[in-house]
Write a protein that holds these residues in place. Structure first.
Motif, mmCIF file in Angstrom:
data_model
loop_
_atom_site.group_PDB
_atom_site.id
_atom_site.type_symbol
_atom_site.label_atom_id
_atom_site.label_comp_id
_atom_site.label_asym_id
_atom_site.label_seq_id
_atom_site.Cartn_x
_atom_site.Cartn_y
_atom_site.Cartn_z
ATOM 1 N N GLY A 19 0.796 -1.220 0.000
ATOM 2 C CA GLY A 19 0.000 0.000 0.000
ATOM 3 C C GLY A 19 0.827 1.266 0.000
ATOM 4 N N LEU A 20 2.077 1.195 -0.496
ATOM 5 C CA LEU A 20 2.958 2.359 -0.526
ATOM 6 C C LEU A 20 2.678 3.177 -1.782
ATOM 7 C CD1 LEU A 20 6.314 0.653 0.524
ATOM 8 C CD2 LEU A 20 4.816 2.043 1.959
ATOM 9 N N ALA A 21 2.464 4.462 -1.603
ATOM 10 C CA ALA A 21 2.249 5.378 -2.719
ATOM 11 C C ALA A 21 3.407 6.371 -2.760
ATOM 12 C CB ALA A 21 0.919 6.114 -2.574
ATOM 13 N N ALA A 224 12.620 10.992 1.758
ATOM 14 C CA ALA A 224 11.217 10.574 1.706
ATOM 15 C C ALA A 224 10.420 11.123 2.876
ATOM 16 C CB ALA A 224 11.129 9.044 1.678
ATOM 17 N N ARG A 225 10.845 12.252 3.434
ATOM 18 C CA ARG A 225 10.134 12.828 4.579
ATOM 19 C C ARG A 225 8.750 13.345 4.184
ATOM 20 N NH1 ARG A 225 13.581 17.661 6.078
ATOM 21 N NH2 ARG A 225 13.917 17.572 3.809
ATOM 22 N N THR A 255 3.807 7.640 0.953
ATOM 23 C CA THR A 255 2.660 7.494 1.849
ATOM 24 C C THR A 255 2.592 6.058 2.345
ATOM 25 O OG1 THR A 255 1.459 9.208 0.633
ATOM 26 C CG2 THR A 255 0.173 7.774 2.090
ATOM 27 N N VAL A 256 2.682 5.906 3.659
ATOM 28 C CA VAL A 256 2.711 4.585 4.282
ATOM 29 C C VAL A 256 1.375 4.345 4.989
ATOM 30 C CG1 VAL A 256 3.898 3.105 5.943
ATOM 31 C CG2 VAL A 256 5.198 4.769 4.598
ATOM 32 N N PRO A 257 0.654 3.300 4.649
ATOM 33 C CA PRO A 257 -0.640 3.056 5.305
ATOM 34 C C PRO A 257 -0.441 2.651 6.766
ATOM 35 C CG PRO A 257 -0.068 1.192 3.928
ATOM 36 C CD PRO A 257 0.963 2.256 3.643
#
Length: 500
Positions: A19-21, A224-225, A255-257
């Motif tokens: 689920g990484l965007a 990736a902050r 974006t990490v779920p």
């Protein structure tokens, strides 16, 4: 040693299933995120996934020049920052380690005459030790120091901090000359990636409390902050009254779920069935610790030719010695100056020649393998081999980092070996993606130093050698570990737990 199971053919399947965007906002090289990193699953309850660098030479084999070039590119970004001090003659044109060392010598000479020295560069162990060296090579006149997890009796750390997310959370700064941390020059912190940035922020806090200065730079391959983390850097700069810059080869929002740990656990469970239980890494069998629970089996004697001959199966092994200056450090654990850079340049050619003479196929496929924090000097030896011969030379190193291996397309870690760490056979270490038939020769480079926890007086790579010789003929080069003079504890500051 590997896991094989059906997965979607899409090379980005793991990103999708986790689920990484990703949204890239800046790309210095214009090659995209996939050119810099792959993705794998950690064997670490604190963090689910791992961005696996394609240029560092840690988990994945790389052309040795690629790792050095990544550091040179980061150094160029640092030099281009508005108001960053000119470090000395040639700083803007030092494109390789040799040119950088020469420029550094000129800058150091200028400092002796009263000119401003270059910055202090600090790399994070163990992943960014070579990257930090390479950045320092491109900042003429700079001094380099990397954090370490090796405990050396009689040489206490000057500063200590922890990373709560890490599989091995303690880091120390152990400069031979503590005064290098008390200068007013800019400090450049080097890491492979920033996800939250909290480790860098915490490091700046403790460095500033130890010896205030006006400027800090964080140099990283992948920034990736999230937005809130970027704001935190501006807030800390305002709080301390300093300037903090961040440079990166690529900047992206990942974006990490919130349920990523559950997603990762589900993927691991689905893929674990095909992993042979007798080859599963020891970190799975003892998940609460990386210590090996059976010392009698885990602590082979100091390696010798008879030991190698006693192993039933495997390729031949040769044990090499190098004409290495006794007072030349093997890396930046205790500090690394422009003079050290020049002396390493002088030592590389004869060492590489000795290594080449030990290869079974000098024109074949050779892997040069560093060990944990010892990355930069093996990378430079590999680069010299590549530049002076006709063979195909690749470089990588062993690591403490436990990663789940899956032998499928689109997954970064396809194979794994686990073995007793050479400097402390009571814990495990790992090497990834080294398989039978991939190389004609493997050159293992270790230093002779040991951790305070080791029962042996010198490093013992026998367990690693036994794994490697399943894959190719092995030549083992041991560099003498530099040991600073003992000193008393100067300061004991600890950084609160961080998450990178």
């Amino acid at each position: 040693m590997t896991t094989t199971t059906p997965v979607p053919a899409d090379p980005g399947w793991l990103w999708a299933e986790l689920g990484l965007a990703v949204e890239v906002s800046a790309d210095v090289r214009g090659e995209g995120l996939d050119a810099l990193v792959g993705l794998a699953l950690r064997r670490n309850p604190r963090r689910a996934h791992l961005l696996v660098s394609r240029v560092l030479g840690k988990h994945l084999p790389v052309a040795p020049g690629a790792g050095l070039a990544a550091g040179a590119d980061l150094a160029a970004l640092v030099r281009a920052l508005p108001g960053f001090p000119e470090d000395g003659p040639g700083a803007a044109h030092a494109h390789d380690a040799g040119e950088a060392a020469a420029a550094g010598e000129a800058a150091a000479a200028g400092h002796r005459d009263g000119a401003r020295p270059g910055p202090l560069v600090i790399g994070y162990c163990e992943t960014a030790t070579a990257l930090g060296h390479a950045v320092a090579d491109g900042l003429a006149g700079s001094h380099y120091l990397h954090t370490t997890r090796r405990d050396l009796p009689g040489v206490p750390p000057v500063l200590e901090f922890t990373e709560s997310h890490s599989h091995a959370s303690h880091h120390w700064l152990v400069p031979e000359d503590p005064a290098i941390l008390r200068g007013g020059e800019p400090i450049v912190l080097v890491d492979d990636e920033l996800s939250t940035g909290r480790t860098a922020l915490g490091t700046i806090r403790i460095l500033h409390a130890h010896a205030p200065r006006g400027r800090y730079v964080v140099a990283t391959l992948v920034d990736a902050r999230p937005a809130a983390a970027r704001t935190a850097f501006a807030d800390l700069a305002a709080e301390l009254g300093v300037r903090i810059d961040v440079v990166a080869l690529i900047a992206a929002t990942v974006t990490v779920p919130p349920e990523i740990a559950d997603r990762a656990a589900s993927i691991r469970a689905r893929l674990a069935g095909a992993e042979p239980p007798d080859r599963a890494p020891a970190s799975d069998r003892a998940p609460a610790s990386d210590q090996i629970p059976t010392p009698a089996k885990a602590r082979p004697s100091v390696p010798s030719v008879p030991f190698v001959q006693a192993v039933q199966a495997g390729h031949p092994v040769r044990w090499l010695t190098a004409d290495w200056p006794a007072d030349l450090p093997e890396g930046g654990r205790y500090g690394w100056s422009p003079t050290h850079r020049r002396r390493l340049d002088d030592a590389l050619a004869p060492v590489a020649a000795a290594v080449r003479a030990a290869l079974t196929r000098p024109d074949g496929r050779t892997l040069v393998l560093g060990t944990e924090e010892l990355m930069y000097t093996p990378m430079r030896i590999a680069d010299t081999l590549a530049a002076t011969g006709s063979g195909d030379v690749r470089y990588q190193s062993t690591t403490r980092s436990p990663v789940h291996p899956v032998d499928v397309e689109g997954y970064a870690i396809r194979a794994a070996h686990t073995f007793p760490a050479p400097d402390d056979p009571g814990r495990v270490s790992h090497v990834y993606n080294v398989r039978p038939g991939a190389y004609d020769d493997i050159v293992l480079i270790v230093d002779s130093g040991v951790d305070a926890a080791s029962p042996a007086p010198v490093a013992d790579p026998a367990g690693l050698v036994a794994e490697l010789r399943r894959c190719a003929p092995v030549a083992v080069l041991t560099l003498p570990a530099y040991r600073p003079a003992p000193r008393s504890i100067e300061v004991g500051l600890a950084l609160p737990e961080q998450a990178r």
